[in-house]
Design a protein around this motif. Structure first.
Motif, PDB file in Angstrom:
ATOM      1  N   ILE A   1      -2.577   3.518  -5.919  1.00  0.00           N
ATOM      2  CA  ILE A   1      -1.578   2.521  -6.318  1.00  0.00           C
ATOM      3  C   ILE A   1      -2.063   1.127  -5.913  1.00  0.00           C
ATOM      4  CG2 ILE A   1       0.750   1.627  -5.846  1.00  0.00           C
ATOM      5  CD1 ILE A   1       1.681   4.573  -5.784  1.00  0.00           C
ATOM      6  N   ARG A   2      -2.537   0.988  -4.672  1.00  0.00           N
ATOM      7  CA  ARG A   2      -3.033  -0.326  -4.210  1.00  0.00           C
ATOM      8  C   ARG A   2      -4.213  -0.788  -5.065  1.00  0.00           C
ATOM      9  NH1 ARG A   2      -2.072   1.975   0.847  1.00  0.00           N
ATOM     10  NH2 ARG A   2      -4.274   2.366   1.163  1.00  0.00           N
ATOM     11  N   MET A   3      -5.139   0.136  -5.376  1.00  0.00           N
ATOM     12  CA  MET A   3      -6.300  -0.219  -6.190  1.00  0.00           C
ATOM     13  C   MET A   3      -5.856  -0.622  -7.596  1.00  0.00           C
ATOM     14  SD  MET A   3      -9.835   1.937  -6.755  1.00  0.00           S
ATOM     15  CE  MET A   3      -9.086   3.316  -7.587  1.00  0.00           C
TER      16      MET A   3
ATOM     17  N   ARG B   1       4.708   3.947  -8.935  1.00  0.00           N
ATOM     18  CA  ARG B   1       5.248   4.848  -7.909  1.00  0.00           C
ATOM     19  C   ARG B   1       6.141   5.915  -8.539  1.00  0.00           C
ATOM     20  NH1 ARG B   1       3.830   3.290  -3.100  1.00  0.00           N
ATOM     21  NH2 ARG B   1       3.251   1.131  -2.716  1.00  0.00           N
ATOM     22  N   GLY B   2       6.829   5.555  -9.610  1.00  0.00           N
ATOM     23  CA  GLY B   2       7.746   6.472 -10.278  1.00  0.00           C
ATOM     24  C   GLY B   2       7.053   7.658 -10.927  1.00  0.00           C
ATOM     25  N   ARG B   3       5.758   7.519 -11.202  1.00  0.00           N
ATOM     26  CA  ARG B   3       5.021   8.652 -11.781  1.00  0.00           C
ATOM     27  C   ARG B   3       5.011   9.849 -10.840  1.00  0.00           C
ATOM     28  NH1 ARG B   3      -0.631   6.070 -14.089  1.00  0.00           N
ATOM     29  NH2 ARG B   3       0.187   5.339 -16.071  1.00  0.00           N
TER      30      ARG B   3
ATOM     31  N   THR C   1       0.467   9.599  -8.132  1.00  0.00           N
ATOM     32  CA  THR C   1      -0.576   8.653  -7.779  1.00  0.00           C
ATOM     33  C   THR C   1      -0.572   8.406  -6.271  1.00  0.00           C
ATOM     34  OG1 THR C   1      -0.179   7.599  -9.927  1.00  0.00           O
ATOM     35  CG2 THR C   1      -1.552   6.392  -8.364  1.00  0.00           C
ATOM     36  N   PRO C   2      -1.668   8.740  -5.586  1.00  0.00           N
ATOM     37  CA  PRO C   2      -1.741   8.501  -4.143  1.00  0.00           C
ATOM     38  C   PRO C   2      -1.650   7.005  -3.813  1.00  0.00           C
ATOM     39  CG  PRO C   2      -3.587   9.863  -4.905  1.00  0.00           C
ATOM     40  CD  PRO C   2      -2.874   9.368  -6.109  1.00  0.00           C
ATOM     41  N   GLU C   3      -1.203   6.710  -2.607  1.00  0.00           N
ATOM     42  CA  GLU C   3      -0.997   5.322  -2.164  1.00  0.00           C
ATOM     43  C   GLU C   3      -2.248   4.451  -2.328  1.00  0.00           C
ATOM     44  OE1 GLU C   3       0.995   2.029  -1.027  1.00  0.00           O
ATOM     45  OE2 GLU C   3       1.911   3.990  -1.381  1.00  0.00           O
TER      46      GLU C   3
END
Length: 184
Positions: free
Chosen positions: A143-145, A133-135, A138-140
């Motif tokens: 991130i989940r994938m 998330r800190g990057r 990256t879309p949500e």
């Protein structure tokens, strides 16, 4: 292959491989980084031929058909692979670092059984998610994938030669440098 040693560095997206690799390259000028090819678009600040070779899906498939990859895989809707000619040229000069996923590492293990395989673990899944998330790029859904894939990737660590936890990039790099002093 040639006189050098292949060293595979793997770990989940967001674990800090790039930061650790940067420290390794700074501390050991004799290490040679193998640049992978990918079909994904560049992230801000990434340069073609430095961070990756950014190529089209069509060109990547042609290279697969011609057997031009030491290893390759598809994940996160993109292809990633190590161009064989580049790896062989760099191996003729010394120790080569590959930043690749576990599927690619398995392929390298088959073609170069004496390669040293190092898996970098996050201190926790919560920390891994925080780093992703800190990057900020990256879309949500990605991130989940990536978190789901991270579980599988971390399960693969058992067949690596070494497992190192990246609680801090400096400490992680120092541990890898000790491994390299013994193995490569």
């Amino acid at each position: 292959m040639s006189k050098g040693k292949l060293v595979v560095i793997s770990g989940a997206s967001g674990v800090g491989k790039g930061t650790v690799l940067g420290i390794l390259m700074e501390k050991r000028k004799d290490l040679i980084f193998s640049v992978s090819a990918t079909t994904r678009p560049p992230r801000p600040g990434e340069k073609d031929g430095v961070h990756y070779y950014f190529i089209t899906r069509e060109r990547f498939r042609e290279m697969i058909d011609r057997g031009e990859f030491l290893e390759y895989d598809a994940h996160s809707d993109n292809y990633y692979g190590t161009p064989r000619a580049q790896a062989e040229e760099k191996l003729a000069r010394g120790t080569v670092l590959l930043d690749i996923d576990p599927k690619g590492a398995m392929q390298v293990r088959q073609t170069a059984p004496d390669a040293v395989l190092i898996f970098i673990m996050p201190p926790s899944m919560e920390e891994l998610e925080r780093r992703l998330r800190g990057r900020g790029d990256t879309p949500e859904d990605q991130i989940r994938m990536r978190m789901k894939r991270a579980v599988w990737e971390m399960e693969q660590r058992t067949w690596y030669d070494h497992v190192v936890v990246n609680d801090t990039a400096q400490r992680c790099a120092e541990e890898i440098l000790r491994i390299l002093a013994k193995e490569a």
